[in-house]
Design an enzyme around this catalytic site. Structure first.
Site: not given
Ligand code: GLA
Length: 393
Positions: A121, A147, A221, A223, A358
């Site tokens: 973050n 990140h 991270h 998804y 995360e």
């Molecule tokens: C994290 C951040 C988001 C974005 C994603 C990647 O979750 O908090 O704002 O940057 O990563 O797109």
């Protein structure tokens, strides 16, 4: 280290069985006394994924258990490229977003499935001061650092060692982040271990040491779309977050420093609620995030493994629990996905096609003394554990 080592699954993969061989085998079996069964080993395997522009060959490692759960991980960025989990009928589905080829990740990925660091973050202004020294970091997000910077841990090739025993199959990833990399002080030695366990868990453990005081925040991270890859948005998923407070942000998604109560807001997920129920509510925080993109303060004592989140997809029946030793968890509802990324099997990843949970220290901790410290000093060892646990009913 670890490259080019070949670890095949328990026999099998390259054998071809003919009907005669099978018949002969049965005859042979009938003639012999039963042998004691060897201890079952969970299989893992390894193959080439591609070559980076620098000419480094990177691999894909497959970890699996005996219940149909299978994780495929590349040592490029420590990315989990696929995660197969059975639904309530036992049919496996790939529940993470990603790309079919290494090129997909190299072309530009919103951190799909990656290890993020040195600081997950944001750090405001891409700078911080520690022990009287001011450090400037690589700015890659509107003047802030996100990140880890321009080349974070999601874009490095990790040394990899796969392993397996009777209850788990795993992959140990190791990286040395040089002093000054992306502006961070200290030579940081990091090990991240992925394991697929018998209890249908993807377990991630983090370990790090440094030779100079630095800040550190490591996360995964992934998804997730529990319905199967990108087939529809995650707004129908039901989410529970074990949090009474979250950290509100400004328009640039930097925490204000407040630890706000969730009571009576769209951020109250203390009882399981469909993500879409309140995501479009008239709320400044949701407008800033274009949906949920916020850090929640996980109930209980940081350092002890405890439940942080539970997600359920009512259609497939899949559930995922997130347990962690970390103080916080970022719930990001995939708001920046806009259908321009074509992922695995040609899937188009539309708005909110995946959600991230995360586990982490709070964003921008170096600027907030009231947040749990993210400082790591020489002689200390950073240890952290997160478990993604799956079931279907
Ligand atoms: C994290 C951040 C988001 C974005 C994603 C990647 O979750 O908090 O704002 O940057 O990563 O797109």
């Amino acid at each position: 280290m670890g490259h080019g080592r070949r670890v095949m699954g328990q026999g099998g993969e390259r054998m071809r069985f003919s009907a005669t061989m099978v018949a002969a085998g049965f005859l042979l079996l009938a003639a012999c006394k039963p042998e004691p069964q060897p201890m079952k080993t969970i299989r893992h395997s390894e193959r080439v994924f591609g070559t980076t522009p620098e000419g480094v060959e990177v691999h894909l490692y497959t970890l699996q258990n005996l219940h149909g759960m299978r994780a495929t991980i590349t040592n490029y960025g420590g990315i989990v490229t696929s995660l197969l989990v059975p639904d309530r009928t036992g049919r496996p589905g790939d529940i993470v977003l990603g790309f079919d080829s290494l090129e997909g990740y190299l072309r530009g990925s919103p951190y799909f499935g990656a290890i993020v660091g040195r600081y997950a973050n944001r750090i405001a202004g891409a700078r911080f001061t520690l022990d009287g020294h001011a450090y400037r970091l690589a700015a890659n997000d509107h003047g802030n650092t996100l990140h880890g910077g321009v080349r974070g841990f999601d874009k490095v090739v990790w040394d990899a060692i796969p392993f397996a025993d009777s209850t788990r199959s795993g992959l140990r990833l190791h990286h040395v982040s040089a002093a000054g990399e992306e502006g961070y002080p200290g030579r940081l030695d990091v090990t991240v271990t992925y394991e697929v366990t018998d209890a249908n868990e993807l377990r991630i453990t983090y370990h790090a040491t440094t030779d100079k005081a630095t800040v550190l925040n490591l996360s995964h991270h992934g998804y997730f779309n529990l319905a199967g890859r990108g087939s529809r948005s995650i707004i129908g998923h039901e989410l529970l977050l074990a949090a009474e407070r979250y950290t509100p942000v400004d328009a640039a998604l930097i925490p204000t420093g407040e630890l706000a109560r969730v009571d009576g807001t769209a951020f109250d997920f203390r009882t399981a609620t469909p993500i879409g129920d309140r995501i479009d509510a008239d709320d400044r925080q949701l407008r800033y995030g274009k949906g949920y993109d916020h850090n929640f303060v996980v109930l209980g004592t940081p350092g002890t493994l405890r439940l942080a989140a539970r997600v359920r997809d009512p259609e497939s029946g899949r559930t995922m629990e997130v347990l962690t030793t970390e103080p916080g968890i970022q719930f990001y509802s995939g708001n920046f996905l806009d259908g321009t990324l074509v992922g695995k099997g040609g899937a188009t990843y539309g708005h909110r096609a995946g959600l991230c949970l995360e586990t982490q220290h709070f964003p921008d901790s170096p600027h907030h003394v009231n947040f749990p410290t993210s400082v790591l000093r020489p002689g200390q060892a950073f240890r952290s554990e997160t478990i993604y646990r799956f079931a279907a009913q």
